[in-house]
Design an enzyme around this catalytic site. Structure first.
Site, PDB file in Angstrom:
ATOM      1  N   ASN A 158       6.760  -5.239  -1.435  1.00 19.92           N
ATOM      2  CA  ASN A 158       7.917  -5.995  -1.940  1.00 19.92           C
ATOM      3  C   ASN A 158       7.617  -6.843  -3.170  1.00 19.92           C
ATOM      4  O   ASN A 158       8.533  -7.210  -3.898  1.00 19.92           O
ATOM      5  CB  ASN A 158       8.560  -6.825  -0.821  1.00 19.92           C
ATOM      6  CG  ASN A 158       7.662  -7.920  -0.308  1.00 19.92           C
ATOM      7  OD1 ASN A 158       6.445  -7.838  -0.417  1.00 19.92           O
ATOM      8  ND2 ASN A 158       8.252  -8.955   0.256  1.00 19.92           N
ATOM      9  N   LYS A 181      -6.013  -1.594  -1.890  1.00 17.63           N
ATOM     10  CA  LYS A 181      -5.121  -0.559  -1.368  1.00 17.63           C
ATOM     11  C   LYS A 181      -3.693  -1.065  -1.458  1.00 17.63           C
ATOM     12  O   LYS A 181      -3.236  -1.856  -0.635  1.00 17.63           O
ATOM     13  CB  LYS A 181      -5.442  -0.215   0.096  1.00 17.63           C
ATOM     14  CG  LYS A 181      -4.742   1.096   0.483  1.00 17.63           C
ATOM     15  CD  LYS A 181      -4.393   1.221   1.920  1.00 17.63           C
ATOM     16  CE  LYS A 181      -3.098   0.592   2.320  1.00 17.63           C
ATOM     17  NZ  LYS A 181      -1.879   1.159   1.696  1.00 17.63           N
ATOM     18  N   GLY A 233       1.344  -8.617   4.701  1.00 16.59           N
ATOM     19  CA  GLY A 233       2.196  -7.578   5.276  1.00 16.59           C
ATOM     20  C   GLY A 233       2.803  -8.048   6.577  1.00 16.59           C
ATOM     21  O   GLY A 233       2.996  -9.250   6.797  1.00 16.59           O
ATOM     22  N   SER A 234       3.072  -7.090   7.442  1.00 18.91           N
ATOM     23  CA  SER A 234       3.790  -7.401   8.687  1.00 18.91           C
ATOM     24  C   SER A 234       2.879  -8.058   9.719  1.00 18.91           C
ATOM     25  O   SER A 234       1.650  -7.904   9.681  1.00 18.91           O
ATOM     26  CB  SER A 234       4.345  -6.100   9.268  1.00 18.91           C
ATOM     27  OG  SER A 234       3.267  -5.226   9.552  1.00 18.91           O
ATOM     28  N   GLY A 238      -1.004  -7.323  10.790  1.00 19.67           N
ATOM     29  CA  GLY A 238      -1.890  -8.488  10.706  1.00 19.67           C
ATOM     30  C   GLY A 238      -2.610  -8.750  12.014  1.00 19.67           C
ATOM     31  O   GLY A 238      -3.807  -9.068  12.042  1.00 19.67           O
ATOM     32  N   GLU A 255      -1.361 -13.111   5.350  1.00 21.02           N
ATOM     33  CA  GLU A 255      -0.055 -13.659   4.950  1.00 21.02           C
ATOM     34  C   GLU A 255       0.983 -12.734   5.559  1.00 21.02           C
ATOM     35  O   GLU A 255       1.113 -11.585   5.133  1.00 21.02           O
ATOM     36  CB  GLU A 255       0.100 -13.641   3.427  1.00 21.02           C
ATOM     37  CG  GLU A 255      -0.868 -14.504   2.667  1.00 21.02           C
ATOM     38  CD  GLU A 255      -0.549 -15.979   2.787  1.00 21.02           C
ATOM     39  OE1 GLU A 255       0.563 -16.330   3.228  1.00 21.02           O
ATOM     40  OE2 GLU A 255      -1.425 -16.779   2.448  1.00 21.02           O
ATOM     41  N   CYS A 289       9.328 -12.150   2.010  1.00 17.16           N
ATOM     42  CA  CYS A 289       8.801 -12.862   3.184  1.00 17.16           C
ATOM     43  C   CYS A 289       9.438 -14.237   3.291  1.00 17.16           C
ATOM     44  O   CYS A 289       9.517 -14.812   4.363  1.00 17.16           O
ATOM     45  CB  CYS A 289       7.287 -12.966   3.092  1.00 17.16           C
ATOM     46  SG  CYS A 289       6.742 -13.668   1.541  1.00 17.16           S
ATOM     47  N   GLU A 390      12.196 -11.104  12.413  1.00 15.05           N
ATOM     48  CA  GLU A 390      12.298 -10.794  10.984  1.00 15.05           C
ATOM     49  C   GLU A 390      13.032  -9.470  10.797  1.00 15.05           C
ATOM     50  O   GLU A 390      12.639  -8.459  11.356  1.00 15.05           O
ATOM     51  CB  GLU A 390      10.903 -10.703  10.354  1.00 15.05           C
ATOM     52  CG  GLU A 390      10.962 -10.548   8.857  1.00 15.05           C
ATOM     53  CD  GLU A 390       9.584 -10.432   8.203  1.00 15.05           C
ATOM     54  OE1 GLU A 390       8.771  -9.632   8.684  1.00 15.05           O
ATOM     55  OE2 GLU A 390       9.356 -11.128   7.196  1.00 15.05           O
ATOM     56  N   GLU A 469      -2.743 -18.898  -0.078  1.00 13.93           N
ATOM     57  CA  GLU A 469      -2.970 -18.314  -1.402  1.00 13.93           C
ATOM     58  C   GLU A 469      -2.342 -19.251  -2.421  1.00 13.93           C
ATOM     59  O   GLU A 469      -1.681 -20.229  -2.070  1.00 13.93           O
ATOM     60  CB  GLU A 469      -2.352 -16.918  -1.454  1.00 13.93           C
ATOM     61  CG  GLU A 469      -3.084 -15.993  -0.508  1.00 13.93           C
ATOM     62  CD  GLU A 469      -2.714 -14.542  -0.637  1.00 13.93           C
ATOM     63  OE1 GLU A 469      -1.632 -14.237  -1.153  1.00 13.93           O
ATOM     64  OE2 GLU A 469      -3.513 -13.701  -0.205  1.00 13.93           O
TER      65      GLU A 469
HETATM   66  P1  NAD Z   1       3.112  -3.453   6.365  1.00 14.71           P
HETATM   67  O1  NAD Z   1       2.360  -4.347   7.301  1.00 14.71           O
HETATM   68  O2  NAD Z   1       3.777  -2.255   6.921  1.00 14.71           O
HETATM   69  O3  NAD Z   1       2.112  -2.905   5.243  1.00 14.71           O
HETATM   70  C1  NAD Z   1       1.385  -3.755   4.388  1.00 14.71           C
HETATM   71  C2  NAD Z   1       0.160  -3.032   3.885  1.00 14.71           C
HETATM   72  O4  NAD Z   1      -0.755  -2.852   4.961  1.00 14.71           O
HETATM   73  C3  NAD Z   1       0.412  -1.635   3.337  1.00 14.71           C
HETATM   74  O5  NAD Z   1      -0.452  -1.431   2.250  1.00 14.71           O
HETATM   75  C4  NAD Z   1       0.078  -0.734   4.508  1.00 14.71           C
HETATM   76  O6  NAD Z   1      -0.308   0.560   4.132  1.00 14.71           O
HETATM   77  C5  NAD Z   1      -1.081  -1.484   5.131  1.00 14.71           C
HETATM   78  N1  NAD Z   1      -1.260  -1.324   6.571  1.00 14.71           N
HETATM   79  C6  NAD Z   1      -0.328  -1.030   7.503  1.00 14.71           C
HETATM   80  N2  NAD Z   1      -0.879  -1.063   8.739  1.00 14.71           N
HETATM   81  C7  NAD Z   1      -2.181  -1.403   8.578  1.00 14.71           C
HETATM   82  C8  NAD Z   1      -3.277  -1.617   9.471  1.00 14.71           C
HETATM   83  N3  NAD Z   1      -3.142  -1.492  10.776  1.00 14.71           N
HETATM   84  N4  NAD Z   1      -4.479  -1.967   8.954  1.00 14.71           N
HETATM   85  C9  NAD Z   1      -4.638  -2.129   7.635  1.00 14.71           C
HETATM   86  N5  NAD Z   1      -3.649  -1.927   6.734  1.00 14.71           N
HETATM   87  C10 NAD Z   1      -2.432  -1.578   7.190  1.00 14.71           C
HETATM   88  O7  NAD Z   1       4.142  -4.391   5.570  1.00 14.71           O
HETATM   89  P2  NAD Z   1       5.217  -3.972   4.465  1.00 14.71           P
HETATM   90  O8  NAD Z   1       6.363  -3.278   5.124  1.00 14.71           O
HETATM   91  O9  NAD Z   1       4.552  -3.304   3.317  1.00 14.71           O
HETATM   92  O10 NAD Z   1       5.702  -5.408   3.949  1.00 14.71           O
HETATM   93  C11 NAD Z   1       6.677  -6.155   4.596  1.00 14.71           C
HETATM   94  C12 NAD Z   1       6.049  -7.265   5.412  1.00 14.71           C
HETATM   95  O11 NAD Z   1       5.186  -8.041   4.590  1.00 14.71           O
HETATM   96  C13 NAD Z   1       7.082  -8.245   5.948  1.00 14.71           C
HETATM   97  O12 NAD Z   1       6.768  -8.576   7.275  1.00 14.71           O
HETATM   98  C14 NAD Z   1       6.925  -9.454   5.033  1.00 14.71           C
HETATM   99  O13 NAD Z   1       7.331 -10.674   5.602  1.00 14.71           O
HETATM  100  C15 NAD Z   1       5.468  -9.422   4.756  1.00 14.71           C
HETATM  101  N6  NAD Z   1       5.146 -10.161   3.532  1.00 14.71           N
HETATM  102  C16 NAD Z   1       4.526 -11.369   3.667  1.00 14.71           C
HETATM  103  C17 NAD Z   1       4.241 -12.119   2.544  1.00 14.71           C
HETATM  104  C18 NAD Z   1       3.550 -13.448   2.683  1.00 14.71           C
HETATM  105  O14 NAD Z   1       2.988 -13.906   1.700  1.00 14.71           O
HETATM  106  N7  NAD Z   1       3.560 -14.080   3.834  1.00 14.71           N
HETATM  107  C19 NAD Z   1       4.563 -11.628   1.264  1.00 14.71           C
HETATM  108  C20 NAD Z   1       5.187 -10.397   1.164  1.00 14.71           C
HETATM  109  C21 NAD Z   1       5.473  -9.658   2.313  1.00 14.71           C
END
Ligand code: NAD
Length: 499
Positions: A158, A181, A233-234, A238, A255, A289, A390, A469
Site C-alpha cells: 500500500n 522483498k 504488513g498484516s 507478523g 509494523e 494502516c 481491520e 520507524e
Molecule cells: P501481508 O502481511 O499480506 O504482506 C506483507 C508482506 O509480507 C508481503 O511482502 C508478503 O509477501 C509478505 N508475507 C506474507 N506472509 C508472510 C510470512 N508469513 N512471512 C514473511 N513474509 C510474509 O500485508 P499486505 O496485504 O501486503 O498489507 C496490508 C497490511 O499491512 C494491513 O494489515 C496494514 O494495516 C498493514 N500495514 C501496516 C503499516 C504500519 O506501518 N503499521 C503500514 C502499511 C501497511
C-alpha cells in the site's frame, strides 16, 4: 488508456549487483487493479535458492559496507533523494498502475521516500551515542551504535516506495546490508527503487532484491544469516514472523494493522472535521494502516454531521487513479475485494445501518477493475466485528458518544493502537486525548493519516512489537548499542565494590 500497446516488461531479482531471473525460471504477473486486462510486468517467482544467494551476497557486502564512514554513506543517500525527486512523475505513474492509488497520492508516496532519504542522509553526521561519567575515578564511559548485519526488509503493497524507504534508507545509513522483498502486489516500484540505489552508488550486495510471495518472506525470516527482520504488513503474517524470530532469538521489528478512529466533539469545527474524515477514511480507498475506519461522533452533532457528510461522500469520484479528478482508486486485488464485501455483509448482519455505498462500483470502464463504493455504516456499536477488525477498504463505521471519556473508551476498545484523531476547539480535551488515547499517533484537528518521516511512527498493542520507524527512533531498530569502558587508572577497579 491503451492496453497491451507494448511488450510486457520483464523484471528481475537483483543479487550482488546482477539482475537475475529466479533459479527455477518461474514468473508471476503484476496486474493493474484499475484495469486487470493490463499486465504491468512479469516478475521472478523466487524460491529458497534465490534467497540463499541473496543473503550470502548481503553477508559478504556487510564486511566492507559497515566500515564505510557514516557521512560517506549519507552522501549516497543525498544522491538517492535527488534522483527520486527527478523521477517522481514517472515513478508515481508506475505506482498508480500497479497498485491503484490516485496519482496525487502516489506522488506523495515518492515524496515521503525523498524526505526519508534526506532525513537519513543527515544522520550520517550524527548517529549519536552518549558519554557519561563513571562511578569510578580515572575511567571513561561511552556508548556507540553498531550496525546489526544482514537485514530482511519485507514490505506491503500500500506504500510501495515510502514504507521500503523508511526501512532501507535507515538500514543503509547505519551500515547494514539487506535483502529486500517487496510485496507481490507492488513489485515494480520496489524494483525501480533498487535500480536508483545502484545508479546512485550503493555498492553491489549491499541491497539485494528478491521477488515473490509470502513463501519468499518466510525463507528470509528463517535464514540463519539474517540478523534482523524489519516487517510491515498484516497481523497474521507478523505473528508468524514473531514466532520464528522468537524461536531463533532474532531481532525483529513489526509494523502491523490498525483500527483507527476519529473523534468529533460537539465543539469541533464541523466543516474541518468532515473534510478530515473524508480524507482519512477514503484516501487510498481506505487501504492505509492509519485509515479512519471508525468515526466517533458526539451525540449533539451526529445528525448534523452525517446530513452534510454523506452527500459529500456520494460526490467522491471513484475511478482509475491516473485519470484527472479521480479521488478514490481501486481495491488492490480480488481477494481484498472479497474481504471488503464480506465485511459489508457482516455489518448488515450485526444490525448496523448502511448509509451509503456497500457494493462494488462497476459502471463503464470500472467493470475491468476492483472498485468499491465509499461505504458508511451508522448505528455501529463498539463490540461489532466491523468496529473491531481491520477491513482495509473504503468502509467506515459511525459510533455515538456523549462525553470525551466515553469517546476515549470506545477508541481504546480494540486490539489495535496505531493512529487516532480528535476534533475539538477545547485545549483541555485535546491534551486529555493526547494523554489517554492508546495509540502510537494522535492528531488534534487533523485526520488519522499524514505521518511525517522525522517523527516516530508505529503503534501499541497488536499494531506492533514496540519499535518505532521514522524519527530518531528508527536508528534504534537498525543498530545495536555497545557500551565501552576505558579505565586509565592503571589498576584493577571493581564496579560496585571499589566505590
Ligand atoms: P501481508 O502481511 O499480506 O504482506 C506483507 C508482506 O509480507 C508481503 O511482502 C508478503 O509477501 C509478505 N508475507 C506474507 N506472509 C508472510 C510470512 N508469513 N512471512 C514473511 N513474509 C510474509 O500485508 P499486505 O496485504 O501486503 O498489507 C496490508 C497490511 O499491512 C494491513 O494489515 C496494514 O494495516 C498493514 N500495514 C501496516 C503499516 C504500519 O506501518 N503499521 C503500514 C502499511 C501497511
Amino acid at each position: 488508456m491503451k492496453l497491451f500497446s507494448r511488450q510486457t516488461p520483464v523484471f528481475r531479482n537483483c543479487i550482488n549487483g546482477q539482475w537475475l531471473a529466479a533459479r527455477s525460471g518461474k514468473i508471476f504477473e503484476d496486474r493493474n487493479p484499475a484495469d486487470t486486462r493490463e499486465i504491468v510486468g512479469l516478475f521472478p517467482s523466487s524460491g529458497s535458492a534465490d534467497v540463499n544467494h541473496a543473503v550470502s551476497a548481503a553477508k559478504e557486502a556487510f564486511r566492507f559496507w559497515s566500515l564505510v564512514p557514516a557521512p560517506k554513506r549519507g552522501l549516497i543517500l543525498y544522491e538517492i533523494g535527488r534522483a527520486l525527486t527527478q523521477r517522481k512523475e514517472e515513478l508515481a505513474e508506475l505506482m498508480t498502475r500497479e497498485m491503484g492509488k490516485v496519482l496525487e497520492e502516489a506522488r506523495g508516496d515518492i515524496q515521503e521516500a525523498v524526505d526519508m532519504a534526506f532525513y537519513a542522509a543527515g544522520e550520517g553526521r550524527r548517529l549519536f551515542g552518549d558519554t557519561t561519567p563513571s562511578e569510578l575515578p580515572d575511567k571513561f564511559c561511552l556508548s556507540v551504535r553498531r550496525p546489526v548485519g544482514v537485514c530482511a526488509i519485507i514490505t506491503p503493497w500500500n506504500f510501495p516506495m515510502a514504507v521500503p524507504s523508511w526501512k532501507i534508507f535507515a538500514a543503509l545509513m547505519c551500515g547494514n546490508s539487506m535483502v529486500f522483498k517487496p510485496s507481490e502486489d507492488a513489485p515494480a516500484t520496489g524494483t525501480r527503487l533498487v535500480e536508483i540505489m545502484q545508479d546512485c552508488g550503493v555498492p553491489s550486495g549491499v541491497i539485494n532484491l528478491v521477488h515473490g510471495d509470502g513463501t519468499v518472506g518466510r525463507a528470509l525470516v528463517a535464514h540463519p544469516d539474517v540478523n534482523l527482520v524489519s516487517f510491515t504488513g498484516s497481523c497474521a503474517a507478523g505473528r508468524e514472523i514473531a514466532q520464528v524470530c522468537g524461536k531463533h532469538l532474532k531481532k525483529h521489528s513489526l509494523e502491523l494493522g490498525g483500527k483507527n478512529a476519529q473523534i468529533v466533539m460537539d465543539d469541533a469545527d464541523l466543516k474541518l472535521a468532515m473534510e478530515g474524515a473524508l480524507w482519512g477514511a477514503f484516501g487510498t480507498s481506505g487501504q492505509r494502516c492509519t485509515a479512519t475506519s471508525r468515526l466517533i461522533l458526539h451525540k449533539k452533532i451526529k445528525q448534523k454531521f452525517l446530513r452534510q457528510w454523506i452527500p459529500a461522500i456520494k460526490k467522491l469520484s471513484v475511478g482509475n487513479g491516473l485519470a484527472e479528478g479521480v479521488q478514490v482508486g481501486p481495491i488492490v486485488n480480488q481477494a481484498q475485494m472479497e474481504r471488503v464485501k464480506s465485511y459489508v455483509r457482516i455489518g448488515l448482519k450485526e444490525g448496523a445501518r448502511l448509509l451509503t455505498g456497500g457494493k462494488p462500483a462497476t459502471s463503464g470502464e470500472l467493470r475491468y477493475g476492483h472498485f468499491f463504493e465509499p461505504t458508511v455504516f451508522d448505528r455501529v456499536t463498539p463490540s461489532m466485528r466491523i468496529a473491531q477488525e481491520e477491513i482495509f477498504g473504503p468502509v467506515v463505521g459511525v459510533l455515538e458518544t456523549e462525553s470525551l471519556e466515553e469517546a476515549i473508551e470506545i477508541l481504546n476498545g480494540t486490539s489495535y493502537g496505531l493512529s487516532s484523531s480528535i476534533y475539538t476547539r477545547n485545549v483541555n480535551q485535546a491534551f486529555k486525548a493526547i494523554r489517554d488515547l492508546d495509540a502510537g499517533i494522535t492528531y488534534v484537528n487533523g485526520p488519522t493519516i499524514g505521518a511525517e518521516v522525522h517523527l516516530p511512527f508505529g503503534g501499541i498493542k497488536n499494531t506492533g512489537n514496540g519499535h518505532r520507524e521514522g524519527g530518531r527512533t528508527v536508528f534504534d531498530i537498525f543498530t545495536e548499542w555497545k557500551a565501552a569502558y576505558i579505565d586509565y587508572s592503571q589498576k584493577l577497579q571493581r564496579a560496585q565494590i571499589d566505590t
